[in-house]
Design a protein around this motif. Structure first.
Motif, PDB file in Angstrom:
ATOM      1  N   PHE A  36       0.823  -1.206   0.000  1.00  0.00           N
ATOM      2  CA  PHE A  36       0.000   0.000   0.000  1.00  0.00           C
ATOM      3  C   PHE A  36       0.861   1.261   0.000  1.00  0.00           C
ATOM      4  O   PHE A  36       0.444   2.291  -0.535  1.00  0.00           O
ATOM      5  CB  PHE A  36      -0.928  -0.032   1.211  1.00  0.00           C
ATOM      6  N   SER A  40       0.472   4.023  -2.891  1.00  0.00           N
ATOM      7  CA  SER A  40       0.174   5.412  -2.557  1.00  0.00           C
ATOM      8  C   SER A  40       0.906   6.399  -3.448  1.00  0.00           C
ATOM      9  O   SER A  40       0.515   7.565  -3.549  1.00  0.00           O
ATOM     10  CB  SER A  40       0.511   5.696  -1.090  1.00  0.00           C
ATOM     11  N   CYS A  44      -4.560   6.143  -4.468  1.00  0.00           N
ATOM     12  CA  CYS A  44      -4.693   6.681  -3.124  1.00  0.00           C
ATOM     13  C   CYS A  44      -5.614   5.811  -2.280  1.00  0.00           C
ATOM     14  O   CYS A  44      -6.774   6.148  -2.087  1.00  0.00           O
ATOM     15  CB  CYS A  44      -5.213   8.115  -3.171  1.00  0.00           C
ATOM     16  N   ASP A 158      -0.846   8.940   5.949  1.00  0.00           N
ATOM     17  CA  ASP A 158      -1.898   8.275   5.181  1.00  0.00           C
ATOM     18  C   ASP A 158      -3.198   9.073   5.236  1.00  0.00           C
ATOM     19  O   ASP A 158      -3.873   9.249   4.211  1.00  0.00           O
ATOM     20  CB  ASP A 158      -2.122   6.863   5.733  1.00  0.00           C
ATOM     21  N   ASN A 162      -4.464  10.656   1.678  1.00  0.00           N
ATOM     22  CA  ASN A 162      -5.427   9.802   0.975  1.00  0.00           C
ATOM     23  C   ASN A 162      -6.876   9.977   1.374  1.00  0.00           C
ATOM     24  O   ASN A 162      -7.757   9.336   0.772  1.00  0.00           O
ATOM     25  CB  ASN A 162      -5.047   8.329   1.185  1.00  0.00           C
ATOM     26  N   ARG A 435      -2.865   8.674  -9.869  1.00  0.00           N
ATOM     27  CA  ARG A 435      -3.652   9.790  -9.349  1.00  0.00           C
ATOM     28  C   ARG A 435      -3.972  10.792 -10.454  1.00  0.00           C
ATOM     29  O   ARG A 435      -5.095  11.273 -10.569  1.00  0.00           O
ATOM     30  CB  ARG A 435      -2.881  10.505  -8.238  1.00  0.00           C
TER      31      ARG A 435
END
Length: 470
Positions: A36, A40, A44, A158, A162, A435
């Motif tokens: 993860f 990222s 996201c 995080d 996100n 993204r």
């Protein structure tokens, strides 16, 4: 003794800088989140809750029996991945769990991305287990302060990076009431139901384009629809376009457009029928048919398609309606089925049959389902460097979308085709990793285009609806 030396001795006495302390601090927080953390950079995944929960399990692992810790860690990491997949593919978690029985229909090992992700997950699980079990043996000499510092920093990053508005919107739609009407659908804006009793006895073709969202830029929308915006199409059709709300995954998009409901395939299990466009068309004397270049067992389409009014079903199981002597090539990677080009041929064949019935045809496309297999359609956008989209994955999906527009144009301009209302619409946002690519799309909307046959010579100018579709 210098201040630095005294500080070092103090830290050593408290085991703040010992190898076991630092290994646990970073290994128990970052290792189970390794996949993860990498995602990222592109995608996201908002999962602060699981960051905290995994760290709690690792902390408990210092005191629990190793077999209990193994089970807890495996369970939480599994649920964590399922929630991520649920959000990524816009499927409510109960629906995702229900759909796991269809995993055998997919060719996931053909996708290097999915295979690599699975390997990283397994390695991170094994390393996390090893770190915690090893630290457990020396837990009396482990200082937990660095662990909580690393956890606070990572969880905070995080949350900050996100926790985007669209993630909250997605979570909200996953718990909304099911099987309720919606007034925001392309089929409503196109007035398809009104055409079923039209005295001009027009055919109807609905094309659900896999993964097509609504670009925020009208120029990019027009780029996808470009074959259908050309003058030869405008000579025969009034062209309308706009966008509509979406919720859920593909079957939710299908039910939205065919039944004008917020629902999915599961909602038809305990119902004998649905008051949907295909059923209304059948009652009005249409011959109704559905086409999809994948197996009809996937998401129970063999079961619920007839309930909403489809009389003829054309899937891989019956060679899309072609005779057994015609061999159809395969397209796609994880979702490996027949090619959309052959599905378009089958749709055109059905619409051109001279049996005296009006036709209601529905075509769910397949080949733009990610991961997209490059080279299946003409390379129109120069996707090796991302083309005009600036993203290779999005560009390759766009080549599939525009190819559908070309295939539909060929059907629309067939001189033997009776007057046919044609509507194309996306099912949901494309599940993109990048993204920047995700930001190219209007949140919560899918694009649609309607071709309405012109009546005589009085309609000479193609019309365009407002961009919102309202």
């Amino acid at each position: 003794m210098s201040v630095v030396q005294r500080l070092k001795i103090s830290l050593e006495k408290r085991h703040l800088l010992s190898a076991d302390t630092l290994t646990f601090a970073f290994g128990a927080v970052l290792t189970p989140n390794a996949l993860f953390i990498f995602l990222s950079v592109f995608y996201c995944p908002f999962r602060t809750f699981f960051v905290l929960l995994l760290s709690l399990i690792c902390l408990l692992g210092l005191y629990l029996h190793r077999s209990v810790f193994f089970i807890l860690l495996l369970a939480v990491m599994t649920v964590d991945v399922l929630v991520l997949i649920s959000n990524f593919f816009q499927m409510p978690l109960p629906m995702l769990v229900d759909s796991l029985r269809y995993a055998g229909n997919l060719s996931l090992m053909n996708s290097a991305v999915y295979l690599a992700a699975a390997v990283v997950l397994l390695v991170s699980f094994a390393l996390t287990y090893k770190v915690v079990v090893r630290t457990r043996q020396n837990r009396l000499t482990v200082n937990l302060a660095p662990f909580f510092v690393v956890l606070a920093v990572y969880a905070g990053i995080d949350w900050w990076a996100n926790s985007l508005p669209q993630e909250y919107a997605l979570a909200a739609t996953s718990v909304e009431e099911s099987y309720v009407p919606t007034d925001d659908a392309a089929s409503l804006y196109s007035g398809l139901e009104n055409h079923l009793d039209d005295a001009q006895r027009r055919n109807v073709l609905v094309v659900m384009v896999e993964g097509l969202g609504a670009f925020a830029s009208q120029d990019l929308r027009d780029l996808i629809w470009q074959p259908l915006l050309e003058s030869d199409v405008a000579e025969r059709y009034v062209v309308e376009q706009g966008d509509a709300v979406y919720f859920g995954s593909t079957t939710s998009g299908e039910v939205r457009e065919l039944c004008n409901l917020k629902a999915d395939y599961r909602d038809f299990r305990d119902r004998e029928s649905g008051d949907c466009l295909p059923l209304k068309a059948a009652k009005a004397g249409y011959r109704t048919a559905a086409f999809h270049a994948f197996t009809g067992g996937f998401f129970e389409r063999f079961d619920w398609y007839p309930k909403i009014g489809f009389q003829d079903l054309f899937f891989m199981e019956n060679n899309l309606g072609f005779g057994a002597d015609r061999t159809l090539p395969l397209c796609g990677i994880a979702f490996q089925g027949y090619c959309d080009e052959d599905a378009a041929d089958a749709v055109g064949k059905f619409l051109l049959e001279a049996d005296g019935d009006r036709k209601f045809a529905y075509w769910l496309t397949l080949n733009s389902h990610k991961p997209v297999n490059p080279g299946e359609v003409p390379p129109r956008f120069g996707c090796d460097d991302g083309g005009v989209f600036g993203d290779v994955e999005l560009c390759r999906m766009a080549e599939q979308w525009v190819n559908v527009s070309h295939l539909v144009k060929a059907i629309a301009l067939n001189e033997n085709l009776a007057d046919t209302e044609i509507m194309l619409v996306g099912d949901h946002h494309p599940p993109l990793f990048s993204r920047s690519a995700r930001n190219e799309f209007a949140p919560g909307r899918v694009a649609w285009l309607h071709l309405k046959p012109k009546r005589g010579e009085q309609q000479t100018v193609a019309a365009k609806l407002p961009q919102t579709g309202n």
